[in-house]
Design a protein around this motif. Structure first.
Motif, PDB file in Angstrom:
ATOM      1  N   HIS A   1      62.009  50.937  22.547  1.00  0.00           N
ATOM      2  CA  HIS A   1      61.137  51.281  22.223  1.00  0.00           C
ATOM      3  C   HIS A   1      61.557  51.122  20.327  1.00  0.00           C
ATOM      4  O   HIS A   1      60.621  50.503  19.699  1.00  0.00           O
TER       5      HIS A   1
ATOM      6  N   GLU B   1      60.109  48.759  17.245  1.00  0.00           N
ATOM      7  CA  GLU B   1      59.855  49.661  16.033  1.00  0.00           C
ATOM      8  C   GLU B   1      60.722  49.289  14.566  1.00  0.00           C
ATOM      9  O   GLU B   1      60.004  48.798  13.257  1.00  0.00           O
TER      10      GLU B   1
ATOM     11  N   HIS C   1      54.631  52.207  15.767  1.00  0.00           N
ATOM     12  CA  HIS C   1      54.586  53.049  17.419  1.00  0.00           C
ATOM     13  C   HIS C   1      53.810  52.606  18.483  1.00  0.00           C
ATOM     14  O   HIS C   1      53.873  52.397  19.495  1.00  0.00           O
TER      15      HIS C   1
ATOM     16  N   HIS D   1      61.229  56.115  11.577  1.00  0.00           N
ATOM     17  CA  HIS D   1      60.808  57.496  11.920  1.00  0.00           C
ATOM     18  C   HIS D   1      62.075  58.711  11.444  1.00  0.00           C
ATOM     19  O   HIS D   1      61.409  59.507  11.290  1.00  0.00           O
TER      20      HIS D   1
ATOM     21  N   ASP E   1      56.768  59.868  15.696  1.00  0.00           N
ATOM     22  CA  ASP E   1      55.855  59.286  15.313  1.00  0.00           C
ATOM     23  C   ASP E   1      54.332  59.100  15.965  1.00  0.00           C
ATOM     24  O   ASP E   1      53.205  57.575  16.035  1.00  0.00           O
TER      25      ASP E   1
HETATM   26 ZN   LIG Z   1      57.470  55.178  18.432  1.00  0.00          ZN
END
Ligand SMILES: [Zn+2]
Length: 228
Positions: free
Chosen positions: A87, A91, A106, A136, A171
């Motif tokens: 993830h 991002e 996100h 983030h 996020d």
């Molecule tokens: Zn995220």
């Protein structure tokens, strides 16, 4: 073909593990079913059902007691870290290479994370020079699952006015992210923070930007560390 069904299953298991991991925070505290229900947008009854399944499998992914909440087992933690790595690398890739605005990475990563191969993951990491943080400000776990503990506090925990560095922003809320960005409140930014009263959270990033007032809920999503 049964593959699709297996994928969907895995996908929802992964979402549970990731949510437990994220909500547990750096100290990996137990997470309540209601917090999970809210995060995943799922009815509490389905949460209980799923947690019981995850706890009862041959190598359980979670430790679950009905009134004490849930936490990840070692196996669950390992799997959560893998998906979190996907993830956060995605991002970073979307942000750095594809120029997605921070408030959009996100949701896009949420869709892609279940489907990329290990090879693709490694390619992204290499392309980006093995980044340590996502846009983030959250740590990207290493290949072997190691992840340094981030020492930071939410603005709501800070009683004294002063100067801070933005450590990370949540996020979860694209509109809030956009607003924070417009005021220069992004990871690494210097911040002047004031707390005129218990329910007032006023921040100013840099010297000439406009002051930004946040609600308690929003202030809780910005984590800072001391500026020196
Ligand atoms: Zn995220």
């Amino acid at each position: 073909m049964t593959t699709r069904r297996v994928n969907l299953n895995t996908e929802s298991v992964d979402n549970y593990l990731k949510a437990i991991f994220t909500l547990g925070g750096p100290d990996e505290e137990r997470v309540t079913s209601s917090a999970l229900a809210e995060r995943l947008g799922v009815a509490p009854a389905s949460i209980t059902n799923m947690l019981q399944k995850l706890a009862a499998s041959a190598s359980p992914l979670v430790e679950y007691e009905r009134h004490r909440g849930v936490r990840l087992s070692l196996a669950g933690r390992r799997r959560a870290l893998e998906i979190v790595r996907h993830h956060r690398l995605l991002e970073a890739f979307l942000y750095e290479v594809l120029d997605y605005p921070i408030e959009e990475v996100h949701d896009e990563a949420e869709r892609l994370e279940h489907f990329i191969s290990e090879r693709f993951e490694e390619r992204i990491a290499t392309k980006l020079g093995h980044p340590k943080f996502d846009p983030h400000g959250h740590c990207i776990p290493e290949m072997d699952g190691r992840m340094p503990k981030q020492v930071s506090r939410p603005l709501t925990d800070i009683e004294q006015d002063g100067k801070f560095l933005v450590d990370s922003v949540s996020d979860q809320d694209p509109l809030l992210l956009k607003q924070l960005k417009a005021h220069g409140v992004t990871p690494g930014a210097r911040l002047h923070f004031a707390r005129p009263s218990q329910e007032e959270f006023v921040l100013r990033a840099g010297s000439n930007s406009k002051a930004l007032r946040l609600s308690r809920t929003h202030a809780g999503t910005v984590r800072v560390r001391s500026a020196d």
